[in-house]
Motif scaffolding. Structure first.
Motif, PDB file in Angstrom:
ATOM      1  N   ILE A  50       0.888  -1.167   0.000  1.00 31.28           N
ATOM      2  CA  ILE A  50       0.000   0.000   0.000  1.00 31.28           C
ATOM      3  C   ILE A  50       0.928   1.219   0.000  1.00 31.28           C
ATOM      4  N   MET A  51       1.078   1.828  -1.144  1.00 34.85           N
ATOM      5  CA  MET A  51       2.108   2.879  -1.299  1.00 34.85           C
ATOM      6  C   MET A  51       1.586   4.199  -0.730  1.00 34.85           C
ATOM      7  N   ASP A  52       1.661   4.321   0.582  1.00 33.50           N
ATOM      8  CA  ASP A  52       1.042   5.486   1.239  1.00 33.50           C
ATOM      9  C   ASP A  52       2.078   6.428   1.844  1.00 33.50           C
ATOM     10  N   TYR A  83      -0.512  -0.925  -4.692  1.00 37.16           N
ATOM     11  CA  TYR A  83      -1.759  -0.158  -4.603  1.00 37.16           C
ATOM     12  C   TYR A  83      -1.414   1.287  -4.921  1.00 37.16           C
ATOM     13  N   PHE A 140      -3.860   3.623  -6.680  1.00 36.68           N
ATOM     14  CA  PHE A 140      -4.984   4.567  -6.683  1.00 36.68           C
ATOM     15  C   PHE A 140      -6.250   3.789  -6.360  1.00 36.68           C
ATOM     16  N   SER A 141      -6.929   4.209  -5.301  1.00 36.99           N
ATOM     17  CA  SER A 141      -8.104   3.453  -4.851  1.00 36.99           C
ATOM     18  C   SER A 141      -9.384   4.014  -5.471  1.00 36.99           C
ATOM     19  N   ARG A 158     -10.246  13.148  -4.067  1.00 37.64           N
ATOM     20  CA  ARG A 158      -9.199  14.180  -3.893  1.00 37.64           C
ATOM     21  C   ARG A 158      -9.414  15.348  -4.856  1.00 37.64           C
ATOM     22  N   ARG A 173      -4.198   0.290   8.584  1.00 33.75           N
ATOM     23  CA  ARG A 173      -5.472  -0.155   7.995  1.00 33.75           C
ATOM     24  C   ARG A 173      -5.237  -0.622   6.562  1.00 33.75           C
ATOM     25  N   SER A 201      -7.500   0.055   4.048  1.00 33.55           N
ATOM     26  CA  SER A 201      -8.060   1.030   3.100  1.00 33.55           C
ATOM     27  C   SER A 201      -8.573   0.351   1.829  1.00 33.55           C
TER      28      SER A 201
HETATM   29  C1  IPE Z   1      -4.550   3.986   0.348  1.00 34.99           C
HETATM   30  O1  IPE Z   1      -4.076   5.207   0.804  1.00 34.99           O
HETATM   31  C2  IPE Z   1      -4.616   3.966  -1.127  1.00 34.99           C
HETATM   32  C3  IPE Z   1      -3.347   3.964  -1.830  1.00 34.99           C
HETATM   33  C4  IPE Z   1      -2.171   3.995  -1.288  1.00 34.99           C
HETATM   34  C5  IPE Z   1      -3.443   3.934  -3.256  1.00 34.99           C
HETATM   35  P1  IPE Z   1      -5.063   6.377   1.242  1.00 34.99           P
HETATM   36  O2  IPE Z   1      -4.221   7.513   1.628  1.00 34.99           O
HETATM   37  O3  IPE Z   1      -6.076   6.610   0.177  1.00 34.99           O
HETATM   38  O4  IPE Z   1      -5.797   5.722   2.479  1.00 34.99           O
HETATM   39  P2  IPE Z   1      -6.557   6.405   3.696  1.00 34.99           P
HETATM   40  O5  IPE Z   1      -7.484   7.438   3.106  1.00 34.99           O
HETATM   41  O6  IPE Z   1      -5.516   7.029   4.568  1.00 34.99           O
HETATM   42  O7  IPE Z   1      -7.248   5.289   4.379  1.00 34.99           O
END
Ligand code: IPE
Ligand code: IPE
Ligand code: MG
Length: 243
Positions: free
Chosen positions: A18-20, A62, A64-65, A71, A197, A199
Protein backbone atom coordinates in the motif's frame (compact mmCIF):
# COMPACT_ATOMS: atom_id res chain seq x y z
CA UNK A 1 19.65 -8.99 1.24
CA UNK A 2 22.87 -10.96 1.36
CA UNK A 3 23.13 -14.41 -0.22
CA UNK A 4 23.59 -15.75 3.30
CA UNK A 5 20.34 -14.18 4.47
CA UNK A 6 18.56 -15.49 1.38
CA UNK A 7 19.68 -19.04 2.00
CA UNK A 8 17.43 -21.03 4.21
CA UNK A 9 14.43 -18.71 4.01
CA UNK A 10 11.24 -19.26 2.07
CA UNK A 11 10.41 -16.02 0.30
CA UNK A 12 6.81 -14.85 0.24
CA UNK A 13 5.36 -15.72 -3.18
CA UNK A 14 3.13 -12.66 -3.27
CA UNK A 15 3.76 -9.28 -1.64
CA UNK A 16 1.18 -6.48 -1.62
CA UNK A 17 2.26 -2.90 -0.95
CA UNK A 18 0.00 0.00 0.00
CA UNK A 19 2.11 2.88 -1.30
CA UNK A 20 1.04 5.49 1.24
CA UNK A 21 2.56 8.69 2.61
CA UNK A 22 3.44 10.60 -0.56
CA UNK A 23 1.49 13.69 0.52
CA UNK A 24 3.04 13.88 3.99
CA UNK A 25 6.49 13.29 2.54
CA UNK A 26 5.99 16.32 0.29
CA UNK A 27 4.46 18.45 3.02
CA UNK A 28 7.36 17.84 5.39
CA UNK A 29 9.66 19.22 2.68
CA UNK A 30 7.48 22.22 1.84
CA UNK A 31 6.65 20.72 -1.56
CA UNK A 32 3.38 20.27 -3.47
CA UNK A 33 1.63 16.93 -2.96
CA UNK A 34 2.22 16.15 -6.63
CA UNK A 35 5.98 16.17 -5.92
CA UNK A 36 5.36 13.50 -3.32
CA UNK A 37 3.56 11.37 -5.89
CA UNK A 38 6.47 11.80 -8.29
CA UNK A 39 8.91 10.66 -5.61
CA UNK A 40 6.54 7.79 -4.79
CA UNK A 41 6.57 6.69 -8.42
CA UNK A 42 10.37 6.51 -8.26
CA UNK A 43 10.24 4.39 -5.11
CA UNK A 44 7.81 2.11 -6.97
CA UNK A 45 10.29 1.69 -9.86
CA UNK A 46 13.10 0.79 -7.45
CA UNK A 47 11.10 -1.61 -5.29
CA UNK A 48 9.47 -3.32 -8.26
CA UNK A 49 12.85 -4.07 -9.85
CA UNK A 50 14.32 -5.13 -6.52
CA UNK A 51 11.43 -7.54 -5.88
CA UNK A 52 12.05 -9.16 -9.26
CA UNK A 53 15.79 -9.40 -8.53
CA UNK A 54 15.00 -11.14 -5.24
CA UNK A 55 12.81 -13.65 -7.03
CA UNK A 56 9.39 -12.65 -5.72
CA UNK A 57 6.75 -14.17 -8.02
CA UNK A 58 3.94 -11.63 -7.57
CA UNK A 59 3.93 -8.06 -6.34
CA UNK A 60 0.82 -5.92 -6.09
CA UNK A 61 1.23 -2.15 -5.83
CA UNK A 62 -1.76 -0.16 -4.60
CA UNK A 63 -1.48 3.07 -6.55
CA UNK A 64 -4.98 4.57 -6.68
CA UNK A 65 -8.10 3.45 -4.85
CA UNK A 66 -11.75 3.70 -5.86
CA UNK A 67 -11.98 6.26 -3.02
CA UNK A 68 -9.07 8.41 -4.20
CA UNK A 69 -11.34 10.17 -6.74
CA UNK A 70 -12.47 12.25 -3.74
CA UNK A 71 -9.20 14.18 -3.89
CA UNK A 72 -8.92 17.64 -5.47
CA UNK A 73 -9.09 17.42 -9.30
CA UNK A 74 -5.63 18.97 -9.59
CA UNK A 75 -4.08 16.17 -7.52
CA UNK A 76 -5.99 13.47 -9.41
CA UNK A 77 -4.78 14.96 -12.71
CA UNK A 78 -1.18 14.94 -11.48
CA UNK A 79 -1.47 11.28 -10.45
CA UNK A 80 -3.03 10.29 -13.79
CA UNK A 81 -0.17 12.04 -15.58
CA UNK A 82 2.31 9.97 -13.60
CA UNK A 83 0.48 6.78 -14.65
CA UNK A 84 0.66 7.88 -18.31
CA UNK A 85 4.36 8.70 -18.02
CA UNK A 86 5.16 5.42 -16.31
CA UNK A 87 3.15 3.35 -18.78
CA UNK A 88 4.78 5.07 -21.77
CA UNK A 89 8.18 4.46 -20.25
CA UNK A 90 7.38 0.79 -19.51
CA UNK A 91 5.96 0.29 -23.01
CA UNK A 92 9.09 1.73 -24.58
CA UNK A 93 11.65 -0.29 -22.66
CA UNK A 94 10.90 -3.71 -24.05
CA UNK A 95 14.44 -4.96 -23.65
CA UNK A 96 14.42 -4.04 -19.95
CA UNK A 97 11.09 -5.84 -19.42
CA UNK A 98 12.57 -8.77 -21.30
CA UNK A 99 15.66 -8.78 -19.11
CA UNK A 100 13.75 -8.63 -15.86
CA UNK A 101 10.88 -10.81 -17.05
CA UNK A 102 8.20 -8.50 -15.67
CA UNK A 103 4.62 -9.29 -16.55
CA UNK A 104 2.18 -6.44 -15.93
CA UNK A 105 -1.44 -6.79 -14.98
CA UNK A 106 -3.99 -4.10 -14.13
CA UNK A 107 -6.21 -4.83 -11.18
CA UNK A 108 -8.98 -2.30 -10.84
CA UNK A 109 -12.06 -1.10 -12.62
CA UNK A 110 -11.05 -0.14 -16.14
CA UNK A 111 -14.38 1.45 -16.94
CA UNK A 112 -13.77 4.29 -14.47
CA UNK A 113 -10.34 5.22 -15.85
CA UNK A 114 -9.46 7.62 -18.68
CA UNK A 115 -9.51 5.56 -21.90
CA UNK A 116 -5.96 6.51 -22.91
CA UNK A 117 -4.64 5.08 -19.63
CA UNK A 118 -6.57 1.86 -20.19
CA UNK A 119 -5.19 1.50 -23.71
CA UNK A 120 -1.62 2.13 -22.51
CA UNK A 121 -2.16 -0.44 -19.77
CA UNK A 122 -3.62 -3.01 -22.15
CA UNK A 123 -0.67 -2.52 -24.47
CA UNK A 124 1.71 -3.21 -21.59
CA UNK A 125 -0.31 -6.27 -20.53
CA UNK A 126 -0.23 -7.67 -24.07
CA UNK A 127 3.45 -6.83 -24.54
CA UNK A 128 4.53 -8.59 -21.35
CA UNK A 129 2.01 -11.46 -21.29
CA UNK A 130 4.69 -14.09 -21.93
CA UNK A 131 7.11 -12.90 -19.22
CA UNK A 132 7.66 -15.22 -16.34
CA UNK A 133 9.88 -13.90 -13.57
CA UNK A 134 7.47 -11.67 -11.68
CA UNK A 135 3.86 -10.59 -12.14
CA UNK A 136 3.36 -6.94 -11.26
CA UNK A 137 -0.23 -6.10 -10.41
CA UNK A 138 -0.86 -2.39 -10.69
CA UNK A 139 -3.88 -1.57 -8.55
CA UNK A 140 -5.36 1.53 -10.17
CA UNK A 141 -8.98 2.51 -9.56
CA UNK A 142 -8.92 -0.55 -7.33
CA UNK A 143 -11.20 -1.26 -4.40
CA UNK A 144 -11.53 -4.59 -2.63
CA UNK A 145 -15.27 -4.22 -2.17
CA UNK A 146 -15.72 -3.16 -5.78
CA UNK A 147 -13.74 -6.23 -6.86
CA UNK A 148 -15.94 -8.58 -4.80
CA UNK A 149 -19.04 -6.87 -6.17
CA UNK A 150 -17.71 -7.43 -9.69
CA UNK A 151 -17.23 -11.13 -8.95
CA UNK A 152 -20.72 -11.46 -7.44
CA UNK A 153 -22.29 -9.79 -10.48
CA UNK A 154 -20.51 -12.26 -12.77
CA UNK A 155 -21.84 -15.15 -10.71
CA UNK A 156 -25.35 -13.68 -10.74
CA UNK A 157 -25.23 -13.52 -14.54
CA UNK A 158 -24.20 -17.17 -14.74
CA UNK A 159 -26.97 -18.19 -12.38
CA UNK A 160 -29.47 -16.28 -14.49
CA UNK A 161 -28.30 -18.01 -17.64
CA UNK A 162 -28.55 -21.39 -15.92
CA UNK A 163 -24.79 -22.08 -15.96
CA UNK A 164 -24.46 -22.01 -12.17
CA UNK A 165 -26.53 -23.17 -9.27
CA UNK A 166 -26.77 -20.91 -6.17
CA UNK A 167 -26.45 -23.84 -3.78
CA UNK A 168 -23.13 -24.94 -5.19
CA UNK A 169 -21.23 -21.62 -5.20
CA UNK A 170 -17.79 -22.06 -3.63
CA UNK A 171 -15.09 -19.71 -2.34
CA UNK A 172 -13.11 -20.63 -5.44
CA UNK A 173 -15.98 -19.41 -7.62
CA UNK A 174 -15.61 -15.99 -5.99
CA UNK A 175 -11.77 -15.98 -6.10
CA UNK A 176 -11.65 -17.01 -9.73
CA UNK A 177 -13.72 -13.98 -10.72
CA UNK A 178 -11.56 -11.44 -8.89
CA UNK A 179 -8.98 -9.38 -10.78
CA UNK A 180 -6.31 -11.61 -9.21
CA UNK A 181 -7.85 -14.83 -10.60
CA UNK A 182 -5.31 -17.63 -10.74
CA UNK A 183 -2.80 -15.88 -8.46
CA UNK A 184 -1.85 -16.93 -4.93
CA UNK A 185 -3.20 -14.71 -2.14
CA UNK A 186 -0.70 -12.16 -0.80
CA UNK A 187 1.52 -13.73 1.85
CA UNK A 188 2.74 -10.36 3.06
CA UNK A 189 1.10 -6.93 2.95
CA UNK A 190 3.26 -3.91 3.62
CA UNK A 191 1.90 -0.53 4.64
CA UNK A 192 4.28 2.33 5.28
CA UNK A 193 3.35 5.85 6.50
CA UNK A 194 2.30 4.89 10.02
CA UNK A 195 -1.29 3.94 9.15
CA UNK A 196 -2.68 0.65 10.40
CA UNK A 197 -5.47 -0.16 7.99
CA UNK A 198 -6.14 -1.87 4.69
CA UNK A 199 -8.06 1.03 3.10
CA UNK A 200 -10.01 -1.41 0.89
CA UNK A 201 -6.90 -3.25 -0.34
CA UNK A 202 -7.34 -6.94 -1.25
CA UNK A 203 -9.90 -7.48 1.49
CA UNK A 204 -10.88 -10.92 0.17
CA UNK A 205 -7.35 -12.09 -0.57
CA UNK A 206 -5.90 -10.80 2.73
CA UNK A 207 -7.78 -13.33 4.89
CA UNK A 208 -4.51 -14.96 6.02
CA UNK A 209 -1.90 -12.42 4.95
CA UNK A 210 0.85 -11.32 7.30
CA UNK A 211 1.00 -7.56 7.85
CA UNK A 212 4.04 -5.36 8.14
CA UNK A 213 3.68 -1.72 9.10
CA UNK A 214 6.25 1.03 9.24
CA UNK A 215 6.43 4.78 9.86
CA UNK A 216 8.52 5.36 6.75
CA UNK A 217 6.78 7.47 4.11
CA UNK A 218 6.53 5.57 0.82
CA UNK A 219 8.94 7.82 -1.17
CA UNK A 220 11.64 6.99 1.44
CA UNK A 221 11.03 3.23 1.25
CA UNK A 222 14.20 1.43 0.13
CA UNK A 223 15.22 -2.12 -0.82
CA UNK A 224 16.63 -2.45 2.73
CA UNK A 225 13.13 -1.83 4.08
CA UNK A 226 11.73 -4.52 1.82
CA UNK A 227 14.43 -6.88 3.11
CA UNK A 228 13.45 -6.05 6.68
CA UNK A 229 9.80 -6.75 5.98
CA UNK A 230 10.60 -10.06 4.29
CA UNK A 231 13.02 -11.24 6.99
CA UNK A 232 10.47 -10.33 9.64
CA UNK A 233 7.77 -12.22 7.72
CA UNK A 234 10.03 -15.27 7.52
CA UNK A 235 10.25 -15.46 11.32
CA UNK A 236 6.48 -15.70 11.73
CA UNK A 237 4.48 -18.82 12.27
CA UNK A 238 1.47 -18.97 9.98
CA UNK A 239 -1.14 -21.27 11.44
CA UNK A 240 -4.22 -20.72 9.26
CA UNK A 241 -6.42 -21.60 12.19
CA UNK A 242 -4.58 -24.81 12.97
CA UNK A 243 -2.15 -25.50 15.82
C1 IPE B 1 -4.55 3.99 0.35
O1 IPE B 1 -4.08 5.21 0.80
C2 IPE B 1 -4.62 3.97 -1.13
C3 IPE B 1 -3.35 3.96 -1.83
C4 IPE B 1 -2.17 3.99 -1.29
C5 IPE B 1 -3.44 3.93 -3.26
P1 IPE B 1 -5.06 6.38 1.24
O2 IPE B 1 -4.22 7.51 1.63
O3 IPE B 1 -6.08 6.61 0.18
O4 IPE B 1 -5.80 5.72 2.48
P2 IPE B 1 -6.56 6.41 3.70
O5 IPE B 1 -7.48 7.44 3.11
O6 IPE B 1 -5.52 7.03 4.57
O7 IPE B 1 -7.25 5.29 4.38
C1 IPE C 1 -0.51 7.59 -1.41
O1 IPE C 1 -0.04 8.72 -0.76
C2 IPE C 1 -0.83 7.84 -2.85
C3 IPE C 1 -2.25 7.73 -3.18
C4 IPE C 1 -3.20 7.42 -2.34
C5 IPE C 1 -2.63 8.03 -4.55
P1 IPE C 1 -1.03 9.80 -0.15
O2 IPE C 1 -1.29 10.83 -1.18
O3 IPE C 1 -2.24 9.16 0.41
O4 IPE C 1 -0.13 10.40 0.98
P2 IPE C 1 -0.64 10.92 2.40
O5 IPE C 1 -1.33 9.78 3.07
O6 IPE C 1 -1.56 12.06 2.14
O7 IPE C 1 0.61 11.32 3.11
MG1 MG D 1 -2.62 8.43 2.28
Amino acid sequence: MTQEEKQGIVLPRHIGIIMDGNGRWAKSRGLERSEGHKAGANAFRTICNYGADLGIEYMTFYAFSTENWKRPPKEVRAIMKLFRDYLDEANSRESENEKRGLRFHLIGEKSGLPSDIVSRMEKLERGTADKKVMTVNLAINYGGRDEILHSVKEIAKEIKSGKMNPGSITEDDISSRLFTAGQPDPDLIIRPSGEYRLSNFMIWQAAYSEFWYSDIMWPDFTPDDLDRAILDYCRRNRRYGGV
